[in-house]
Every structure is written in structure tokens, then in C-alpha cells.
Design a protein around this motif. Sequence first.
Motif, PDB file in Angstrom:
ATOM      1  N   ILE A  11     -36.810  37.305 127.743  1.00  0.00           N
ATOM      2  CA  ILE A  11     -35.459  36.840 127.995  1.00  0.00           C
ATOM      3  C   ILE A  11     -34.548  37.470 126.954  1.00  0.00           C
ATOM      4  O   ILE A  11     -34.828  37.406 125.752  1.00  0.00           O
ATOM      5  N   PHE A  12     -33.453  38.066 127.396  1.00  0.00           N
ATOM      6  CA  PHE A  12     -32.605  38.836 126.494  1.00  0.00           C
ATOM      7  C   PHE A  12     -32.015  37.981 125.383  1.00  0.00           C
ATOM      8  O   PHE A  12     -31.882  38.435 124.250  1.00  0.00           O
ATOM      9  N   TYR A  13     -31.640  36.752 125.686  1.00  0.00           N
ATOM     10  CA  TYR A  13     -30.979  35.973 124.643  1.00  0.00           C
ATOM     11  C   TYR A  13     -31.924  35.658 123.486  1.00  0.00           C
ATOM     12  O   TYR A  13     -31.478  35.429 122.347  1.00  0.00           O
ATOM     13  N   PHE A  14     -33.237  35.669 123.720  1.00  0.00           N
ATOM     14  CA  PHE A  14     -34.179  35.524 122.613  1.00  0.00           C
ATOM     15  C   PHE A  14     -34.132  36.748 121.693  1.00  0.00           C
ATOM     16  O   PHE A  14     -34.149  36.631 120.471  1.00  0.00           O
ATOM     17  N   ASP A  15     -34.102  37.944 122.308  1.00  0.00           N
ATOM     18  CA  ASP A  15     -33.973  39.158 121.493  1.00  0.00           C
ATOM     19  C   ASP A  15     -32.656  39.166 120.733  1.00  0.00           C
ATOM     20  O   ASP A  15     -32.603  39.562 119.557  1.00  0.00           O
ATOM     21  N   ALA A  16     -31.576  38.736 121.392  1.00  0.00           N
ATOM     22  CA  ALA A  16     -30.268  38.704 120.734  1.00  0.00           C
ATOM     23  C   ALA A  16     -30.271  37.723 119.568  1.00  0.00           C
ATOM     24  O   ALA A  16     -29.711  37.997 118.501  1.00  0.00           O
ATOM     25  N   LEU A  17     -30.913  36.570 119.743  1.00  0.00           N
ATOM     26  CA  LEU A  17     -31.017  35.601 118.659  1.00  0.00           C
ATOM     27  C   LEU A  17     -31.839  36.158 117.497  1.00  0.00           C
ATOM     28  O   LEU A  17     -31.487  35.954 116.326  1.00  0.00           O
ATOM     29  N   SER A 263     -29.938  20.952 105.703  1.00  0.00           N
ATOM     30  CA  SER A 263     -28.909  19.924 105.800  1.00  0.00           C
ATOM     31  C   SER A 263     -28.537  19.711 107.267  1.00  0.00           C
ATOM     32  O   SER A 263     -28.741  20.578 108.115  1.00  0.00           O
ATOM     33  N   ILE A 264     -27.980  18.565 107.551  1.00  0.00           N
ATOM     34  CA  ILE A 264     -27.675  18.226 108.938  1.00  0.00           C
ATOM     35  C   ILE A 264     -26.587  19.140 109.514  1.00  0.00           C
ATOM     36  O   ILE A 264     -26.579  19.428 110.714  1.00  0.00           O
ATOM     37  N   LEU A 265     -25.703  19.649 108.662  1.00  0.00           N
ATOM     38  CA  LEU A 265     -24.667  20.555 109.152  1.00  0.00           C
ATOM     39  C   LEU A 265     -25.263  21.874 109.632  1.00  0.00           C
ATOM     40  O   LEU A 265     -24.830  22.430 110.644  1.00  0.00           O
ATOM     41  N   PHE A 266     -26.258  22.380 108.922  1.00  0.00           N
ATOM     42  CA  PHE A 266     -26.932  23.597 109.386  1.00  0.00           C
ATOM     43  C   PHE A 266     -27.716  23.324 110.667  1.00  0.00           C
ATOM     44  O   PHE A 266     -27.831  24.197 111.535  1.00  0.00           O
ATOM     45  N   ALA A 267     -28.277  22.124 110.794  1.00  0.00           N
ATOM     46  CA  ALA A 267     -28.989  21.772 112.029  1.00  0.00           C
ATOM     47  C   ALA A 267     -28.042  21.821 113.225  1.00  0.00           C
ATOM     48  O   ALA A 267     -28.381  22.344 114.287  1.00  0.00           O
ATOM     49  N   PHE A 268     -26.831  21.301 113.052  1.00  0.00           N
ATOM     50  CA  PHE A 268     -25.840  21.360 114.127  1.00  0.00           C
ATOM     51  C   PHE A 268     -25.383  22.796 114.373  1.00  0.00           C
ATOM     52  O   PHE A 268     -25.183  23.215 115.526  1.00  0.00           O
ATOM     53  N   GLU A 269     -25.194  23.557 113.302  1.00  0.00           N
ATOM     54  CA  GLU A 269     -24.733  24.937 113.457  1.00  0.00           C
ATOM     55  C   GLU A 269     -25.723  25.762 114.280  1.00  0.00           C
ATOM     56  O   GLU A 269     -25.333  26.446 115.231  1.00  0.00           O
ATOM     57  N   VAL A 270     -27.015  25.697 113.935  1.00  0.00           N
ATOM     58  CA  VAL A 270     -27.993  26.513 114.664  1.00  0.00           C
ATOM     59  C   VAL A 270     -28.199  25.988 116.079  1.00  0.00           C
ATOM     60  O   VAL A 270     -28.528  26.756 116.993  1.00  0.00           O
ATOM     61  N   THR A 271     -27.998  24.685 116.282  1.00  0.00           N
ATOM     62  CA  THR A 271     -28.029  24.153 117.651  1.00  0.00           C
ATOM     63  C   THR A 271     -26.923  24.784 118.484  1.00  0.00           C
ATOM     64  O   THR A 271     -27.160  25.224 119.616  1.00  0.00           O
ATOM     65  N   GLY A 272     -25.719  24.847 117.915  1.00  0.00           N
ATOM     66  CA  GLY A 272     -24.615  25.481 118.630  1.00  0.00           C
ATOM     67  C   GLY A 272     -24.871  26.944 118.903  1.00  0.00           C
ATOM     68  O   GLY A 272     -24.615  27.444 120.006  1.00  0.00           O
ATOM     69  N   ILE A 273     -25.391  27.676 117.912  1.00  0.00           N
ATOM     70  CA  ILE A 273     -25.665  29.103 118.095  1.00  0.00           C
ATOM     71  C   ILE A 273     -26.696  29.321 119.194  1.00  0.00           C
ATOM     72  O   ILE A 273     -26.518  30.171 120.083  1.00  0.00           O
ATOM     73  N   PHE A 274     -27.791  28.579 119.149  1.00  0.00           N
ATOM     74  CA  PHE A 274     -28.846  28.729 120.149  1.00  0.00           C
ATOM     75  C   PHE A 274     -28.293  28.470 121.553  1.00  0.00           C
ATOM     76  O   PHE A 274     -28.561  29.230 122.498  1.00  0.00           O
ATOM     77  N   CYS A 275     -27.501  27.417 121.684  1.00  0.00           N
ATOM     78  CA  CYS A 275     -26.978  27.056 123.004  1.00  0.00           C
ATOM     79  C   CYS A 275     -25.907  28.036 123.484  1.00  0.00           C
ATOM     80  O   CYS A 275     -25.772  28.265 124.693  1.00  0.00           O
ATOM     81  N   ILE A 276     -25.150  28.630 122.566  1.00  0.00           N
ATOM     82  CA  ILE A 276     -24.184  29.658 122.960  1.00  0.00           C
ATOM     83  C   ILE A 276     -24.909  30.848 123.570  1.00  0.00           C
ATOM     84  O   ILE A 276     -24.535  31.363 124.635  1.00  0.00           O
ATOM     85  N   PHE A 277     -25.959  31.306 122.914  1.00  0.00           N
ATOM     86  CA  PHE A 277     -26.723  32.451 123.428  1.00  0.00           C
ATOM     87  C   PHE A 277     -27.423  32.094 124.738  1.00  0.00           C
ATOM     88  O   PHE A 277     -27.480  32.905 125.667  1.00  0.00           O
ATOM     89  N   LYS A 278     -27.951  30.889 124.818  1.00  0.00           N
ATOM     90  CA  LYS A 278     -28.656  30.466 126.033  1.00  0.00           C
ATOM     91  C   LYS A 278     -27.721  30.399 127.230  1.00  0.00           C
ATOM     92  O   LYS A 278     -28.101  30.779 128.352  1.00  0.00           O
ATOM     93  N   ASN A 279     -26.495  29.952 127.024  1.00  0.00           N
ATOM     94  CA  ASN A 279     -25.557  29.713 128.123  1.00  0.00           C
ATOM     95  C   ASN A 279     -24.432  30.728 128.187  1.00  0.00           C
ATOM     96  O   ASN A 279     -23.423  30.496 128.849  1.00  0.00           O
ATOM     97  N   PHE A 280     -24.600  31.858 127.522  1.00  0.00           N
ATOM     98  CA  PHE A 280     -23.523  32.834 127.425  1.00  0.00           C
ATOM     99  C   PHE A 280     -23.061  33.326 128.796  1.00  0.00           C
ATOM    100  O   PHE A 280     -21.888  33.623 129.002  1.00  0.00           O
ATOM    101  N   GLY A 281     -23.967  33.390 129.748  1.00  0.00           N
ATOM    102  CA  GLY A 281     -23.624  33.864 131.085  1.00  0.00           C
ATOM    103  C   GLY A 281     -22.570  33.022 131.773  1.00  0.00           C
ATOM    104  O   GLY A 281     -21.907  33.496 132.716  1.00  0.00           O
ATOM    105  N   GLN A 282     -22.383  31.769 131.338  1.00  0.00           N
ATOM    106  CA  GLN A 282     -21.382  30.900 131.954  1.00  0.00           C
ATOM    107  C   GLN A 282     -19.956  31.386 131.714  1.00  0.00           C
ATOM    108  O   GLN A 282     -19.035  30.977 132.415  1.00  0.00           O
TER     109      GLN A 282
END
Length: 367
Positions: A11-17, A263-282
Amino acid sequence: MSVKNKKSKRIFYFDALRALAIITVIMFHVYLRIGKGASVGWGMPPSPGWIATDLLATIARCGVAIFLMLSGALSLGRVWDIKPFLQKRLPRIAMPFVFWTVVLASLIVLVYYFHPFSMFNYFHTFDFNTISTFFYNAFMGDTVWFTPYWFFWMILGTYLIMPVLNKWLLHADLKEAEYFLVIWLVTCLFSYTINFDFPVNLKYFTGPIGLVVLGYYLRHTDRKIFNNIYYAIAIFLASAIALVGLSYMFSTPSEFYVFERYSILFAFEVTGIFCIFKNFGQLNINWKFLSNPDSIFRKSVFSIAKYSYGIYLTHQFVMNFLVIFLVGHVRYTFLIVILVILTLVISWGGLAILNRVPYLNQWIGAK
């Protein structure tokens, strides 16, 4: 729902991540190497150098977390046996680690032998005990040219526990993963953000293992908040702004404040990054260089992802050499950009060349 019957494919978004992860690792290590002196730019308003350093030290600290999330997303929730898994994964991380430690440490010893007053001034005496201690410290990541090597020992421990996690997740639904992640986030908040001892001992939920489960969960969850590009962007921006702002508030003219890795802020940050790449096609962006698998951009992303582990093992060595020749000759803000680009290109290019050497490609850290 169980995900044990889902088949994996490239899956391309895994390579991009993965490509993003190694680039941000380089950015953060540039901060560690040259950025701490920028704390003198703290003030109202902060200097451009301080702002650039703040971005490196906060937003760009997500690389290792993304690598851990990818390990969970790619390996968990699938049917596999322990022995084949370990036989495949452990040599893939151990062989390049041993190879590059021996090669780079030997190079440092040889350079110092012929130029004893060089930048490799780590040897009080040139004897077996001193040299063996230096090699040991290199393997442990306890010397400046090998500080990123702590990652090997951390990911090794993660792989050893992964068969247990996988067996659990194969027989669990995603709500049970959510249960684990909620408790992990509590530890992120108390142990790594506000630095307050939580009254309940939750050490089994702390640290990198939560990021592995998080990557698995975000790949497979059907929850709307994690499958909507606009929610993902909002999560990332909110956490990034909080990281930058709070870093400024807690910094002083003599000390630059950086949050803990978990830290919890980094946990939220990487959650957002992962989901942006996963759903970028939208976003329905029809740029050819993004959609065409034969474009230079996508080929470059795949290549950086392919060599990401080798780049990780070699980039500190390359960066330190560049610092020696560039510091004092280039303006600080430009120096950051130049160091990141040259470190990536030189490490990446060197690995691409070595990958063409027969029998050597399996040792250099190429997937």
C-alpha cells in the motif's frame, strides 16, 4: 470485527509514511546536533532560528513513533507462526545493525590511527581495552557517532513481544484494542506529559508497545473520526500547535523544552499523521505525480522507504561529517535545510549504490 482474514498487500501510504519517518528522524537529529544553541533566540517574539528549532524539536520528533506504528499495521492481525516471524524479522534488523556498527566504528578507529588529533578524539590510549570499549559503546549507542542505535534494542524488544500481541489481537475485536489504547494514553498523559505518578501501576501499558497497537488499530478501525481526512487534519494541527505553543511557554532563555517521546501530544500528532496518509485520497487531488506509479515522486518515495533502515543506521555518521565542514560557514536557518537534504541524499545514494553489490544488499538495511 476481527481482522485475521484480511490479506495484506503493498500500500503506497505505508511507503509514504516510512519515507516521512526517516526524513523526520534526520530532522530531529539535526536539532540534537546543532539546534540547542538556538535557545538564546527565545523571547517575544522568538527569533527565526528559535522557531525553526522549535519545529525540528517538536513536530519532527514523530519519526520513531511512525516506524513503530508501521510495524503494528503491517505485522499484527495476521496469521503467522512465531518461528518464521522471528527468523524473518530478526536477521533483517540485526544484520545491518552489526554490519554498519563494525564498518563505521572501524573507519573511525582507522582515521584516528593515522590522524590522532582528528575529530575522532575518543581514545586516550590506542590499546585493545580502549578500542573494545569504543566498539561496545558504539553497539550500545553510547557515543556521539552512534546515538541513534538505541533504536535497534528497542525494536528488538518490540519484535520479541509481537507474537504475544498478535495472538491476542487475532482473537480479539477492535474494542479490546481500544481498551488497551485508552489505558496506554493514560500512561502517556501521567508518566510522559505531566510527569505525575499515577496511583495504579500501569507499566505494562507504557512506552513503544502502545504505538505498535495504535498502528494496527488505525489501519483496521472503521470509526469515522479515524477515516475522515478532515478529522485527521484537525487532530494533527491541534496537537502540532499545542506542541509548539507549550514548548515556547516552558522554554527559557537558556534551555529549550522538548516533550517526552511518548507524551500524549505526540500520540495525537502521529495519530493525525497516520490518518492523513491513510485517507489522503478523500481530498480528490488529481496531481499526476501522486497518482502515477511510474512518476519520479512515487519511485523516490518507494526508494527512500526501501532504504529507510539503512539510512537510519548511517545518517548520523554522514550528518556529523557535514556539520564539521558546514558549521560556521552557513547561516543557521539555511544550515538546517542543507544538513537535512544532504544527509538524506548522501545516505540514500550510498545505500542505492551498495545495494547493487552482490551479497552485500542483505547487509546494508534495504527491504
